[in-house]
Design an enzyme around this catalytic site. Structure first.
Site, mmCIF file in Angstrom:
data_model
loop_
_atom_site.group_PDB
_atom_site.id
_atom_site.type_symbol
_atom_site.label_atom_id
_atom_site.label_comp_id
_atom_site.label_asym_id
_atom_site.label_seq_id
_atom_site.Cartn_x
_atom_site.Cartn_y
_atom_site.Cartn_z
ATOM 1 N N GLY A 111 0.788 -1.220 0.000
ATOM 2 C CA GLY A 111 0.000 0.000 0.000
ATOM 3 C C GLY A 111 0.824 1.276 0.000
ATOM 4 C CD GLU B 133 2.071 0.424 -7.522
ATOM 5 O OE1 GLU B 133 2.130 0.942 -8.657
ATOM 6 O OE2 GLU B 133 1.704 -0.744 -7.331
ATOM 7 C CG HIS C 6 -2.453 1.094 -4.012
ATOM 8 N ND1 HIS C 6 -3.381 0.189 -4.485
ATOM 9 C CD2 HIS C 6 -1.237 0.460 -4.075
ATOM 10 C CE1 HIS C 6 -2.772 -0.934 -4.828
ATOM 11 N NE2 HIS C 6 -1.473 -0.799 -4.590
#
Length: 441
Positions: free
Chosen positions: A34, A80, A99
């Site tokens: 995440g 990311e 995320h």
């Protein structure tokens, strides 16, 4: 006590560290999984670092990627980062992105489906329909474009094919509240499939139901110093709210709790503030049908007021959507209380009501609560719990959620075998001793 989130005064790095630890503590992400970001007013992107333990994340670990691409911080930004940047470019209204790979959402992701938010009106109102992004390699520009294309359609929640979810919000609190709602909805649908079939609502039905919770109590009582009794009740209520959030019995964005103060007056949670970040002073006093000046009570306030007026023995009310009880709410499956002695003695019966059953046809609160039964499941809504004392109501909620979980888990083993009638008769003899425990608050 941990710092509470304040998106107005806290630095982005402090906001990100707090929310990531909250997600980790709720077991909604892993040590390595995440990432979270915030874009500030200068278009700098603050983001979680690559390769740093999410369970021990500190504000000093957060990385800043300047508008010109300069990286400031002790670590590399998350791998990311490209899709965070792509979302902000396509959706200027989004100021924070979360995320993660929470189990409920990932379960939908790996079978290439999305949860239907129409099973719960409040979830659909806040999160809307869910987007679905095609698979691409993590960290690539292609993944960023796939996700950003979905956000460009106007959604705020996207399921990533064989990956997880991305949530966008007006700020980090908004993003987190949506994240929590979607995960609970996903899990409730998954667990609900073991005991029945989830029922979706039409857009018209959702709209009609939400109108029942129109703002009420426009008249205000003057601001005055809290009395000793009021401070004691606010502190007790605040502690219960905090405990309920930590245990997953209450969500930041949905749910209300109140406790009677004197007569039909009561103290209730406010509207529009995350339950996670409330302080005792945020709670709203309702006196003589008027609200505390400068505050807005939860939209369920008129229903709480009607219950207190009609039932003088009820001194605390909880309305919420814990995962397992919500599974029963969205399926309408029968909740059998004859599981273990404690469940039957404390709950007696758990009735299920239709959506809107606590209102008249024209939307006026008209609650009819089950006699001698403190827990009522409302279809496609959640659960209403009442008690003579606040701690008693909270205990009923815990017992009901634990029992709902046991009923769901047992479904894979075979049919439930309930406690028999003669055993129930014997339990009735000790019921008063158990049920009348002297709750302190």
């Amino acid at each position: 006590m941990k710092s509470l989130l304040n998106t107005t005064t806290m630095h982005p790095r402090d906001q990100i560290a707090l929310i990531m630890l909250r997600i980790y503590d709720r077991v909604l992400t892993t040590t390595s999984g995440g990432n979270i970001s915030i874009i500030d007013e200068e278009e700098n992107i603050w983001i979680t670092p690559a390769g740093v333990d999410k369970g021990l994340l500190k504000p000093s670990d957060i990385v800043c990627v300047k508008k010109d691409g300069t990286i400031v911080g002790a670590h590399k930004p998350s791998s990311e980062y490209p899709f965070h940047r792509a979302i902000y470019k396509r959706r200027p209204d989004i100021k924070s992105v979360i995320h993660a790979h929470p189990p409920g959402i990932v379960a939908f992701s790996i079978v290439r489906k999305v949860p239907d938010t129409r099973v719960l009106p409040q979830v659909h109102a806040r999160c809307g329909s869910i987007g679905y992004a095609a698979y691409a390699m993590p960290g690539t520009e292609a993944l960023g474009e796939n996700i950003a294309d979905e956000f460009a359609k106007g959604v705020s929640v996207v399921i990533m094919e064989n990956h997880g979810t991305v949530i966008g919000g007006a700020d980090i609190s908004d993003a987190y509240l949506k994240f929590e709602l979607i995960e609970v909805t996903a899990k409730s649908m998954l667990y609900g499939s073991r005991i029945g079939t989830a029922h979706s609502l039409t857009e018209g039905c959702i709209e009609k139901h939400l109108l029942r919770f129109k703002p009420g109590l426009q008249e205000e009582i003057p601001v005055q110093p809290f009395s000793t009794n009021s401070r004691e009740k606010r502190t007790a209520l605040h502690k219960i709210i905090n405990r309920a959030c930590r245990q997953g019995l209450m969500l930041g964005a949905y749910g209300s709790i109140s406790t009677r103060s004197e007569g039909n007056d009561f103290i209730i949670t406010p509207d529009g503030l995350s339950k996670w970040d409330l302080m005792p002073g945020d709670l709203v006093q309702i006196r003589d049908g008027k609200k505390e000046k400068g505050k807005t009570p939860d939209k369920t306030v008129l229903l709480h007021q009607a219950i207190y007026e009609r039932y003088p023995d009820i001194n605390a009310i909880i309305m919420t959507q814990p995962t397992y009880l919500t599974s029963f709410a969205i399926t309408g499956a029968h909740f059998n209380v004859r599981t273990i002695p404690e469940t039957w003695i404390y709950l007696q019966d758990v009735q299920t009501g239709e959506l809107g059953c606590l209102f008249s046809e024209d939307g006026v609160p008209q609650p009819v609560m089950p006699e001698e039964a403190p827990v009522m499941i409302i279809k496609n809504e959640g659960v209403v719990v009442t008690g003579n004392k606040l701690l008693q109501a909270f205990d009923y909620l815990e017992v009901a959620e634990f029992s709902a979980k046991s009923l769901i888990l047992s479904a894979s083993l075979g049919d439930m075998i309930p406690i028999e009638d003669h055993e129930i008769d014997a339990l009735g003899k000790v019921m008063s001793r158990w049920k009348n425990y002297e709750w302190k608050i």
